[in-house]
Design a protein around this motif. Structure first.
Motif, PDB file in Angstrom:
ATOM      1  N   LEU A   9       5.850  11.429  -8.116  1.00  0.00           N
ATOM      2  CA  LEU A   9       5.994  11.143  -6.694  1.00  0.00           C
ATOM      3  C   LEU A   9       4.794  11.722  -5.961  1.00  0.00           C
ATOM      4  CD1 LEU A   9       9.782  12.073  -6.328  1.00  0.00           C
ATOM      5  CD2 LEU A   9       8.768   9.854  -6.886  1.00  0.00           C
ATOM      6  N   ASP A  10       3.851  10.835  -5.623  1.00  0.00           N
ATOM      7  CA  ASP A  10       2.690  11.254  -4.843  1.00  0.00           C
ATOM      8  C   ASP A  10       2.381  10.203  -3.789  1.00  0.00           C
ATOM      9  OD1 ASP A  10       0.856   9.294  -5.901  1.00  0.00           O
ATOM     10  OD2 ASP A  10       0.427  10.572  -7.599  1.00  0.00           O
ATOM     11  N   ALA A  11       1.410  10.485  -2.944  1.00  0.00           N
ATOM     12  CA  ALA A  11       1.128   9.651  -1.774  1.00  0.00           C
ATOM     13  C   ALA A  11       0.683   8.237  -2.129  1.00  0.00           C
ATOM     14  CB  ALA A  11       0.070  10.327  -0.903  1.00  0.00           C
ATOM     15  N   ASN A  12       0.173   8.001  -3.327  1.00  0.00           N
ATOM     16  CA  ASN A  12      -0.317   6.674  -3.709  1.00  0.00           C
ATOM     17  C   ASN A  12       0.767   5.766  -4.272  1.00  0.00           C
ATOM     18  OD1 ASN A  12      -2.969   7.332  -3.022  1.00  0.00           O
ATOM     19  ND2 ASN A  12      -3.347   8.223  -5.039  1.00  0.00           N
ATOM     20  N   LYS A  13       1.979   6.244  -4.416  1.00  0.00           N
ATOM     21  CA  LYS A  13       3.028   5.479  -5.098  1.00  0.00           C
ATOM     22  C   LYS A  13       3.805   4.534  -4.192  1.00  0.00           C
ATOM     23  CE  LYS A  13       1.846   7.245  -8.917  1.00  0.00           C
ATOM     24  NZ  LYS A  13       2.506   7.791 -10.035  1.00  0.00           N
ATOM     25  N   GLY A  14       3.521   4.524  -2.901  1.00  0.00           N
ATOM     26  CA  GLY A  14       4.128   3.549  -2.008  1.00  0.00           C
ATOM     27  C   GLY A  14       5.578   3.808  -1.660  1.00  0.00           C
ATOM     28  N   SER A  39       3.894  17.692  -1.943  1.00  0.00           N
ATOM     29  CA  SER A  39       4.960  18.222  -1.082  1.00  0.00           C
ATOM     30  C   SER A  39       4.960  17.600   0.314  1.00  0.00           C
ATOM     31  CB  SER A  39       4.873  19.739  -0.991  1.00  0.00           C
ATOM     32  OG  SER A  39       3.643  20.127  -0.416  1.00  0.00           O
ATOM     33  N   SER A  40       3.874  16.936   0.713  1.00  0.00           N
ATOM     34  CA  SER A  40       3.868  16.268   2.018  1.00  0.00           C
ATOM     35  C   SER A  40       4.870  15.105   2.060  1.00  0.00           C
ATOM     36  CB  SER A  40       2.463  15.765   2.363  1.00  0.00           C
ATOM     37  OG  SER A  40       2.118  14.641   1.562  1.00  0.00           O
ATOM     38  N   LEU A  41       5.386  14.703   0.917  1.00  0.00           N
ATOM     39  CA  LEU A  41       6.383  13.629   0.856  1.00  0.00           C
ATOM     40  C   LEU A  41       7.804  14.117   1.113  1.00  0.00           C
ATOM     41  CD1 LEU A  41       5.093  11.663  -2.260  1.00  0.00           C
ATOM     42  CD2 LEU A  41       4.924  10.977   0.134  1.00  0.00           C
ATOM     43  N   ASN A  42       8.002  15.418   1.200  1.00  0.00           N
ATOM     44  CA  ASN A  42       9.357  15.953   1.402  1.00  0.00           C
ATOM     45  C   ASN A  42      10.093  15.337   2.595  1.00  0.00           C
ATOM     46  OD1 ASN A  42      10.008  17.600  -0.796  1.00  0.00           O
ATOM     47  ND2 ASN A  42       8.701  19.248  -0.011  1.00  0.00           N
ATOM     48  N   PRO A  43       9.469  15.237   3.780  1.00  0.00           N
ATOM     49  CA  PRO A  43      10.199  14.616   4.907  1.00  0.00           C
ATOM     50  C   PRO A  43      10.611  13.166   4.623  1.00  0.00           C
ATOM     51  CG  PRO A  43       8.287  15.817   5.715  1.00  0.00           C
ATOM     52  CD  PRO A  43       8.179  15.785   4.214  1.00  0.00           C
ATOM     53  N   LEU A  44       9.729  12.405   3.995  1.00  0.00           N
ATOM     54  CA  LEU A  44      10.049  11.021   3.640  1.00  0.00           C
ATOM     55  C   LEU A  44      11.195  10.981   2.647  1.00  0.00           C
ATOM     56  CD1 LEU A  44       9.534   7.942   3.546  1.00  0.00           C
ATOM     57  CD2 LEU A  44       7.760   8.403   1.829  1.00  0.00           C
ATOM     58  N   LEU A  45      11.148  11.806   1.611  1.00  0.00           N
ATOM     59  CA  LEU A  45      12.213  11.828   0.609  1.00  0.00           C
ATOM     60  C   LEU A  45      13.547  12.262   1.222  1.00  0.00           C
ATOM     61  CD1 LEU A  45      10.242  13.352  -2.395  1.00  0.00           C
ATOM     62  CD2 LEU A  45      11.027  10.985  -2.155  1.00  0.00           C
ATOM     63  N   THR A  76      11.927  -2.619 -12.637  1.00  0.00           N
ATOM     64  CA  THR A  76      11.210  -1.436 -12.168  1.00  0.00           C
ATOM     65  C   THR A  76      10.313  -1.868 -11.020  1.00  0.00           C
ATOM     66  OG1 THR A  76      11.183  -0.587 -14.429  1.00  0.00           O
ATOM     67  CG2 THR A  76       9.677   0.444 -12.871  1.00  0.00           C
ATOM     68  N   ILE A  77      10.362  -1.128  -9.925  1.00  0.00           N
ATOM     69  CA  ILE A  77       9.529  -1.445  -8.756  1.00  0.00           C
ATOM     70  C   ILE A  77       8.437  -0.393  -8.628  1.00  0.00           C
ATOM     71  CG2 ILE A  77      11.044  -0.225  -7.121  1.00  0.00           C
ATOM     72  CD1 ILE A  77      10.369  -2.563  -5.119  1.00  0.00           C
ATOM     73  N   LEU A  78       7.213  -0.864  -8.434  1.00  0.00           N
ATOM     74  CA  LEU A  78       6.055   0.021  -8.309  1.00  0.00           C
ATOM     75  C   LEU A  78       5.209  -0.454  -7.123  1.00  0.00           C
ATOM     76  CD1 LEU A  78       5.198   0.143 -12.120  1.00  0.00           C
ATOM     77  CD2 LEU A  78       6.438   1.868 -10.796  1.00  0.00           C
ATOM     78  N   PRO A  79       5.584  -0.066  -5.916  1.00  0.00           N
ATOM     79  CA  PRO A  79       4.890  -0.548  -4.711  1.00  0.00           C
ATOM     80  C   PRO A  79       3.660   0.290  -4.354  1.00  0.00           C
ATOM     81  CG  PRO A  79       6.771   0.760  -4.056  1.00  0.00           C
ATOM     82  CD  PRO A  79       6.767   0.729  -5.571  1.00  0.00           C
ATOM     83  N   TYR A  80       2.861   0.602  -5.354  1.00  0.00           N
ATOM     84  CA  TYR A  80       1.726   1.506  -5.173  1.00  0.00           C
ATOM     85  C   TYR A  80       0.803   1.040  -4.053  1.00  0.00           C
ATOM     86  CZ  TYR A  80       2.914   3.285  -9.872  1.00  0.00           C
ATOM     87  OH  TYR A  80       3.539   3.822 -10.964  1.00  0.00           O
ATOM     88  N   SER A  81       0.264   2.004  -3.327  1.00  0.00           N
ATOM     89  CA  SER A  81      -0.705   1.709  -2.273  1.00  0.00           C
ATOM     90  C   SER A  81      -2.130   1.869  -2.777  1.00  0.00           C
ATOM     91  CB  SER A  81      -0.474   2.620  -1.066  1.00  0.00           C
ATOM     92  OG  SER A  81      -0.572   3.982  -1.445  1.00  0.00           O
ATOM     93  N   ASN A  82      -2.287   2.579  -3.880  1.00  0.00           N
ATOM     94  CA  ASN A  82      -3.614   2.809  -4.449  1.00  0.00           C
ATOM     95  C   ASN A  82      -3.439   3.239  -5.892  1.00  0.00           C
ATOM     96  OD1 ASN A  82      -6.346   3.050  -4.678  1.00  0.00           O
ATOM     97  ND2 ASN A  82      -6.546   4.814  -3.321  1.00  0.00           N
TER      98      ASN A  82
END
Length: 173
Positions: A9-14, A39-45, A76-82
């Motif tokens: 789970l990182d910022a590029n995974k969409g 850890s910047s994804l915590n609020p989104l999660l 499996t869904i992979l909506p990657y942004s990068n």
């Protein structure tokens, strides 16, 4: 049955796009499994976790549990942004689970060439929703099973089919 997001789970995974897709199709359940590396994804999660159709499991998944996660998934869904490569489409294919992946960089090319699933060239959640509804995921999985796994050990074929369909190896040929 559910739509599976699997991996780091990182910022590029969409994940932000995944949240929008899940909002558009509340009749589908989504399961997210992976280790949090940003850890910047915590609020989104935390926000995603409040949704009725999303369950989040922030942890490393034991190898013995991986086949059943994919077996029970619609795809499996992979909506990657990068990104340029991911092992998840190959893992998903080895377990005969189709992939819906972003058409970015090399990800989509390998998906198309190796018959791993479907790619979509948009970050528009409505187009993802339409692709999810317009695709016969059962038929796609069945075709993957019938064709075998071109990039993986054929010896796993019967074992994988028995895992996916809960049949004994003697009837999976």
């Amino acid at each position: 049955k559910y739509i599976l997001f699997f991996g780091r789970l990182d910022a590029n995974k969409g994940l932000d796009l995944l949240e929008k897709i899940a909002d558009l199709i509340p009749n589908f359940n989504f399961k997210i499994f992976g280790e949090l590396v940003d850890s910047s994804l915590n609020p989104l999660l935390e926000r995603m976790e409040t949704k009725n159709n999303i369950s989040i499991h922030v942890k490393r998944v034991d190898n013995k549990d991986i086949p059943s996660l994919f077996k029970d998934a619609i795809f499996t869904i992979l909506p990657y942004s990068n990104g340029t490569e991911s092992g998840i489409p190959f893992l998903s294919r080895s377990l005969y689970t189709p992939v819906l992946i972003s058409d970015i960089n090399e990800l989509a090319r390998s998906t198309k060439e190796l018959d791993l699933g479907i790619s979509i060239s948009s970050q528009n959640p409505i187009q993802w929703k339409n692709k999810i509804y317009d695709t016969d995921w059962y038929d796609l999985r069945l075709n993957m099973i019938k064709s075998g796994s071109p990039v993986f050990n054929k010896g796993l074929y019967k074992e994988t089919i028995s895992t996916i369909f809960d049949v004994d190896n003697s009837s999976a040929s």
